[in-house]
Design a protein around this motif. Structure first.
Motif, PDB file in Angstrom:
ATOM      1  N   MET A 211       0.766  10.306   3.931  1.00 51.07           N
ATOM      2  CA  MET A 211       1.374   9.276   3.124  1.00 51.07           C
ATOM      3  C   MET A 211       0.732   7.913   3.414  1.00 51.07           C
ATOM      4  O   MET A 211       0.606   7.105   2.507  1.00 51.07           O
ATOM      5  CB  MET A 211       2.878   9.221   3.396  1.00 51.07           C
ATOM      6  CG  MET A 211       3.656  10.431   2.882  1.00 51.07           C
ATOM      7  SD  MET A 211       3.557  10.636   1.105  1.00 51.07           S
ATOM      8  CE  MET A 211       4.598   9.329   0.575  1.00 51.07           C
ATOM      9  N   PHE A 212       0.353   7.676   4.656  1.00 47.64           N
ATOM     10  CA  PHE A 212      -0.252   6.395   5.003  1.00 47.64           C
ATOM     11  C   PHE A 212      -1.556   6.175   4.233  1.00 47.64           C
ATOM     12  O   PHE A 212      -1.776   5.111   3.664  1.00 47.64           O
ATOM     13  CB  PHE A 212      -0.505   6.318   6.510  1.00 47.64           C
ATOM     14  CG  PHE A 212      -1.170   5.035   6.944  1.00 47.64           C
ATOM     15  CD1 PHE A 212      -0.415   3.881   7.086  1.00 47.64           C
ATOM     16  CD2 PHE A 212      -2.530   4.994   7.188  1.00 47.64           C
ATOM     17  CE1 PHE A 212      -1.019   2.696   7.472  1.00 47.64           C
ATOM     18  CE2 PHE A 212      -3.143   3.817   7.564  1.00 47.64           C
ATOM     19  CZ  PHE A 212      -2.381   2.658   7.706  1.00 47.64           C
ATOM     20  N   LYS A 213      -2.395   7.207   4.187  1.00 49.11           N
ATOM     21  CA  LYS A 213      -3.679   7.078   3.487  1.00 49.11           C
ATOM     22  C   LYS A 213      -3.470   6.863   1.992  1.00 49.11           C
ATOM     23  O   LYS A 213      -4.181   6.077   1.373  1.00 49.11           O
ATOM     24  CB  LYS A 213      -4.540   8.314   3.729  1.00 49.11           C
ATOM     25  CG  LYS A 213      -5.062   8.412   5.148  1.00 49.11           C
ATOM     26  CD  LYS A 213      -5.906   9.642   5.340  1.00 49.11           C
ATOM     27  CE  LYS A 213      -6.406   9.736   6.771  1.00 49.11           C
ATOM     28  NZ  LYS A 213      -7.258  10.908   6.972  1.00 49.11           N
ATOM     29  N   VAL A 214      -2.491   7.530   1.423  1.00 57.57           N
ATOM     30  CA  VAL A 214      -2.187   7.351  -0.003  1.00 57.57           C
ATOM     31  C   VAL A 214      -1.713   5.920  -0.245  1.00 57.57           C
ATOM     32  O   VAL A 214      -2.123   5.277  -1.217  1.00 57.57           O
ATOM     33  CB  VAL A 214      -1.132   8.378  -0.477  1.00 57.57           C
ATOM     34  CG1 VAL A 214      -0.672   8.069  -1.884  1.00 57.57           C
ATOM     35  CG2 VAL A 214      -1.693   9.783  -0.405  1.00 57.57           C
ATOM     36  N   ALA A 215      -0.863   5.400   0.636  1.00 47.64           N
ATOM     37  CA  ALA A 215      -0.371   4.032   0.500  1.00 47.64           C
ATOM     38  C   ALA A 215      -1.515   3.020   0.591  1.00 47.64           C
ATOM     39  O   ALA A 215      -1.541   2.031  -0.148  1.00 47.64           O
ATOM     40  CB  ALA A 215       0.690   3.744   1.554  1.00 47.64           C
ATOM     41  N   VAL A 216      -2.465   3.265   1.482  1.00 48.39           N
ATOM     42  CA  VAL A 216      -3.617   2.374   1.618  1.00 48.39           C
ATOM     43  C   VAL A 216      -4.437   2.383   0.330  1.00 48.39           C
ATOM     44  O   VAL A 216      -4.822   1.327  -0.193  1.00 48.39           O
ATOM     45  CB  VAL A 216      -4.497   2.775   2.819  1.00 48.39           C
ATOM     46  CG1 VAL A 216      -5.823   2.014   2.810  1.00 48.39           C
ATOM     47  CG2 VAL A 216      -3.752   2.529   4.126  1.00 48.39           C
ATOM     48  N   GLU A 217      -4.690   3.551  -0.215  1.00 47.73           N
ATOM     49  CA  GLU A 217      -5.463   3.653  -1.453  1.00 47.73           C
ATOM     50  C   GLU A 217      -4.729   2.988  -2.621  1.00 47.73           C
ATOM     51  O   GLU A 217      -5.328   2.281  -3.419  1.00 47.73           O
ATOM     52  CB  GLU A 217      -5.773   5.107  -1.784  1.00 47.73           C
ATOM     53  CG  GLU A 217      -6.769   5.748  -0.832  1.00 47.73           C
ATOM     54  CD  GLU A 217      -8.081   4.986  -0.756  1.00 47.73           C
ATOM     55  OE1 GLU A 217      -8.633   4.612  -1.807  1.00 47.73           O
ATOM     56  OE2 GLU A 217      -8.555   4.750   0.371  1.00 47.73           O
ATOM     57  N   LEU A 218      -3.418   3.211  -2.712  1.00 44.60           N
ATOM     58  CA  LEU A 218      -2.627   2.591  -3.764  1.00 44.60           C
ATOM     59  C   LEU A 218      -2.649   1.073  -3.635  1.00 44.60           C
ATOM     60  O   LEU A 218      -2.759   0.349  -4.632  1.00 44.60           O
ATOM     61  CB  LEU A 218      -1.193   3.111  -3.735  1.00 44.60           C
ATOM     62  CG  LEU A 218      -0.258   2.563  -4.795  1.00 44.60           C
ATOM     63  CD1 LEU A 218      -0.796   2.831  -6.200  1.00 44.60           C
ATOM     64  CD2 LEU A 218       1.113   3.181  -4.639  1.00 44.60           C
ATOM     65  N   GLY A 219      -2.575   0.586  -2.410  1.00 41.21           N
ATOM     66  CA  GLY A 219      -2.661  -0.856  -2.176  1.00 41.21           C
ATOM     67  C   GLY A 219      -3.997  -1.417  -2.627  1.00 41.21           C
ATOM     68  O   GLY A 219      -4.056  -2.479  -3.260  1.00 41.21           O
ATOM     69  N   ALA A 220      -5.076  -0.731  -2.315  1.00 40.41           N
ATOM     70  CA  ALA A 220      -6.411  -1.180  -2.723  1.00 40.41           C
ATOM     71  C   ALA A 220      -6.529  -1.206  -4.245  1.00 40.41           C
ATOM     72  O   ALA A 220      -7.026  -2.183  -4.824  1.00 40.41           O
ATOM     73  CB  ALA A 220      -7.476  -0.269  -2.117  1.00 40.41           C
ATOM     74  N   ILE A 221      -6.060  -0.158  -4.890  1.00 38.58           N
ATOM     75  CA  ILE A 221      -6.116  -0.092  -6.355  1.00 38.58           C
ATOM     76  C   ILE A 221      -5.266  -1.203  -6.966  1.00 38.58           C
ATOM     77  O   ILE A 221      -5.683  -1.867  -7.931  1.00 38.58           O
ATOM     78  CB  ILE A 221      -5.665   1.294  -6.855  1.00 38.58           C
ATOM     79  CG1 ILE A 221      -6.702   2.339  -6.462  1.00 38.58           C
ATOM     80  CG2 ILE A 221      -5.445   1.297  -8.362  1.00 38.58           C
ATOM     81  CD1 ILE A 221      -6.227   3.769  -6.644  1.00 38.58           C
ATOM     82  N   SER A 222      -4.090  -1.434  -6.420  1.00 35.70           N
ATOM     83  CA  SER A 222      -3.203  -2.482  -6.935  1.00 35.70           C
ATOM     84  C   SER A 222      -3.874  -3.848  -6.856  1.00 35.70           C
ATOM     85  O   SER A 222      -3.822  -4.637  -7.805  1.00 35.70           O
ATOM     86  CB  SER A 222      -1.887  -2.502  -6.147  1.00 35.70           C
ATOM     87  OG  SER A 222      -1.181  -1.310  -6.339  1.00 35.70           O
ATOM     88  N   HIS A 223      -4.505  -4.126  -5.731  1.00 35.99           N
ATOM     89  CA  HIS A 223      -5.179  -5.417  -5.581  1.00 35.99           C
ATOM     90  C   HIS A 223      -6.377  -5.545  -6.513  1.00 35.99           C
ATOM     91  O   HIS A 223      -6.621  -6.624  -7.074  1.00 35.99           O
ATOM     92  CB  HIS A 223      -5.598  -5.634  -4.124  1.00 35.99           C
ATOM     93  CG  HIS A 223      -4.457  -6.072  -3.267  1.00 35.99           C
ATOM     94  ND1 HIS A 223      -4.035  -7.369  -3.186  1.00 35.99           N
ATOM     95  CD2 HIS A 223      -3.618  -5.353  -2.472  1.00 35.99           C
ATOM     96  CE1 HIS A 223      -3.000  -7.454  -2.371  1.00 35.99           C
ATOM     97  NE2 HIS A 223      -2.727  -6.236  -1.927  1.00 35.99           N
ATOM     98  N   MET A 224      -7.125  -4.467  -6.719  1.00 36.60           N
ATOM     99  CA  MET A 224      -8.254  -4.518  -7.641  1.00 36.60           C
ATOM    100  C   MET A 224      -7.778  -4.790  -9.061  1.00 36.60           C
ATOM    101  O   MET A 224      -8.347  -5.629  -9.774  1.00 36.60           O
ATOM    102  CB  MET A 224      -9.050  -3.214  -7.591  1.00 36.60           C
ATOM    103  CG  MET A 224      -9.916  -3.081  -6.364  1.00 36.60           C
ATOM    104  SD  MET A 224     -11.005  -1.636  -6.442  1.00 36.60           S
ATOM    105  CE  MET A 224      -9.852  -0.329  -6.091  1.00 36.60           C
ATOM    106  N   LEU A 225      -6.730  -4.098  -9.488  1.00 35.72           N
ATOM    107  CA  LEU A 225      -6.200  -4.308 -10.834  1.00 35.72           C
ATOM    108  C   LEU A 225      -5.658  -5.723 -11.011  1.00 35.72           C
ATOM    109  O   LEU A 225      -5.876  -6.355 -12.048  1.00 35.72           O
ATOM    110  CB  LEU A 225      -5.111  -3.286 -11.155  1.00 35.72           C
ATOM    111  CG  LEU A 225      -5.597  -1.862 -11.397  1.00 35.72           C
ATOM    112  CD1 LEU A 225      -4.403  -0.919 -11.518  1.00 35.72           C
ATOM    113  CD2 LEU A 225      -6.448  -1.798 -12.647  1.00 35.72           C
ATOM    114  N   ALA A 226      -4.956  -6.220 -10.017  1.00 37.22           N
ATOM    115  CA  ALA A 226      -4.415  -7.571 -10.091  1.00 37.22           C
ATOM    116  C   ALA A 226      -5.532  -8.613 -10.176  1.00 37.22           C
ATOM    117  O   ALA A 226      -5.388  -9.635 -10.842  1.00 37.22           O
ATOM    118  CB  ALA A 226      -3.524  -7.846  -8.886  1.00 37.22           C
TER     119      ALA A 226
END
Length: 56
Positions: free
Chosen positions: A1-16
């Motif tokens: 779950m930690f790795k998924v959260a890190v990837e989701l965070g990276a994607i969220s910041h890129m989209l923003a």
């Protein structure tokens, strides 16, 4: 779950960083996604999301 959260965070910041979304749209998007995740039991389908976005 930690790795998924890190990837989701990276994607969220890129989209923003590349999209200028106003606060009202963000609130509506959050509500739509919450309803969708409840309805589909958390199983996200990228292809369905793409079709939905293209239809509007």
């Amino acid at each position: 779950m930690f790795k998924v959260a890190v990837e989701l965070g990276a994607i969220s910041h890129m989209l923003a960083a590349v999209h200028d979304i106003d606060d009202d749209t963000m609130i509506k998007l959050r509500a739509m996604c919450t309803d969708e995740v409840k309805r589909i039991n958390g199983i996200i389908n990228f292809e369905k999301a793409v079709r939905y976005q293209r239809s509007e």
